[in-house]
Design a protein around this motif. Structure first.
Motif, short mmCIF file in Angstrom:
data_model
loop_
_atom_site.label_atom_id
_atom_site.label_comp_id
_atom_site.label_asym_id
_atom_site.label_seq_id
_atom_site.Cartn_x
_atom_site.Cartn_y
_atom_site.Cartn_z
N ALA A 61 -4.20 -10.63 5.06
CA ALA A 61 -3.61 -10.40 3.75
C ALA A 61 -3.20 -8.94 3.58
O ALA A 61 -2.13 -8.64 3.04
CB ALA A 61 -4.58 -10.81 2.65
N ALA A 62 -4.05 -8.04 4.06
CA ALA A 62 -3.72 -6.61 3.98
C ALA A 62 -2.50 -6.29 4.84
O ALA A 62 -1.64 -5.48 4.44
CB ALA A 62 -4.91 -5.77 4.43
N ILE A 63 -2.40 -6.93 6.00
CA ILE A 63 -1.25 -6.71 6.87
C ILE A 63 0.03 -7.17 6.18
O ILE A 63 1.05 -6.46 6.18
CB ILE A 63 -1.44 -7.44 8.21
N CYS A 64 -0.01 -8.35 5.58
CA CYS A 64 1.19 -8.86 4.91
C CYS A 64 1.60 -7.97 3.74
O CYS A 64 2.79 -7.70 3.53
CB CYS A 64 0.96 -10.29 4.45
N ALA A 65 0.62 -7.50 2.96
CA ALA A 65 0.93 -6.60 1.85
C ALA A 65 1.51 -5.28 2.36
O ALA A 65 2.47 -4.74 1.78
CB ALA A 65 -0.34 -6.35 1.03
N TYR A 66 0.95 -4.76 3.43
CA TYR A 66 1.44 -3.52 4.04
C TYR A 66 2.89 -3.67 4.49
O TYR A 66 3.74 -2.81 4.20
CB TYR A 66 0.54 -3.17 5.22
N LEU A 67 3.17 -4.76 5.19
CA LEU A 67 4.53 -4.97 5.69
C LEU A 67 5.53 -5.13 4.54
O LEU A 67 6.65 -4.61 4.60
CB LEU A 67 4.56 -6.20 6.59
#
Length: 199
Positions: A61-67
């Motif tokens: 989830a953090a990766i998707c938000a970051y991207l």
């Protein structure tokens, strides 16, 4: 170029799907969970991770938000602090509520040592049913989690839907099933699956 780190067929699909939605070039670094190699990217040894130059981001989830925030021109990121809070609420709901019964069932059926397993079937069924009802209420009449545009929240929620269906959980809501059908039919997800299968 981004590197998506993890095992094809796992939560890695959330990262590759997001990258495909954003139209970003990436490679897949196949690494199994809880190995010394995976601990180079995440001290817990859990996958997936994303490598962006010198930056390593963990947790899907953090990766998707970051991207999403790195590529605001694609329209998948929040545009105001209020939208960011709304998106984060969706991500937290997906990870801590909707996914919880799916993950617990999988752990007790396949992943834990035999002496650690218990019958969580009745609990996971009941809990998942409650969370599907919550998802139905939260979606309302909206096409996507954030309204009329697809965002990082839909990647995480959509993967939960795919997982639930493959694990034969009953999605007892026409509205939620229509939502899952809509997000899981996106061409970017099909491309991500093909990339992972070829990796």
């Amino acid at each position: 170029m981004y590197q998506a780190v993890g095992s094809p067929g796992s939560r890695l699909i959330r990262v590759t799907w997001m990258l495909e939605e954003l139209g970003q070039p990436y490679s897949i670094l196949k690494v199994k969970q809880h190995t010394d190699e995976m601990r180079r990217y995440n001290p817990s040894g859990k996958a997936p991770a994303l490598i962006d130059g010198e930056v390593v981001v963990t947790d899907s989830a953090a990766i998707c938000a970051y991207l999403a925030e790195k590529h605001p021109e694609k329209g998948m990121a929040p545009q105001t602090p209020a939208e960011r809070a709304h998106l984060n609420a969706w991500l937290f709901f997906a990870q801590s509520e909707l996914e919880a019964p799916l993950w617990n069932k999988l752990k007790h059926r396949m992943l834990l040592a035999e002496e650690e397993r218990v019958d969580v079937g009745p609990w996971t069924t009941a809990e998942f049913t409650r969370e599907i009802r919550a998802l139905e209420l939260r979606l309302g009449e909206h096409e996507y989690a954030m309204g009329d545009r697809f965002t990082a929240a839909d990647v995480i929620l959509g993967h939960c839907g795919q997982w639930a269906r493959s694990a034969r959980f009953d999605v007892a809501s026409d509205r939620v099933n229509a939502y899952f059908d809509r997000v899981l039919a996106r061409p970017a997800l099909a491309r991500a699956k093909a990339r992972e299968e070829a990796a």
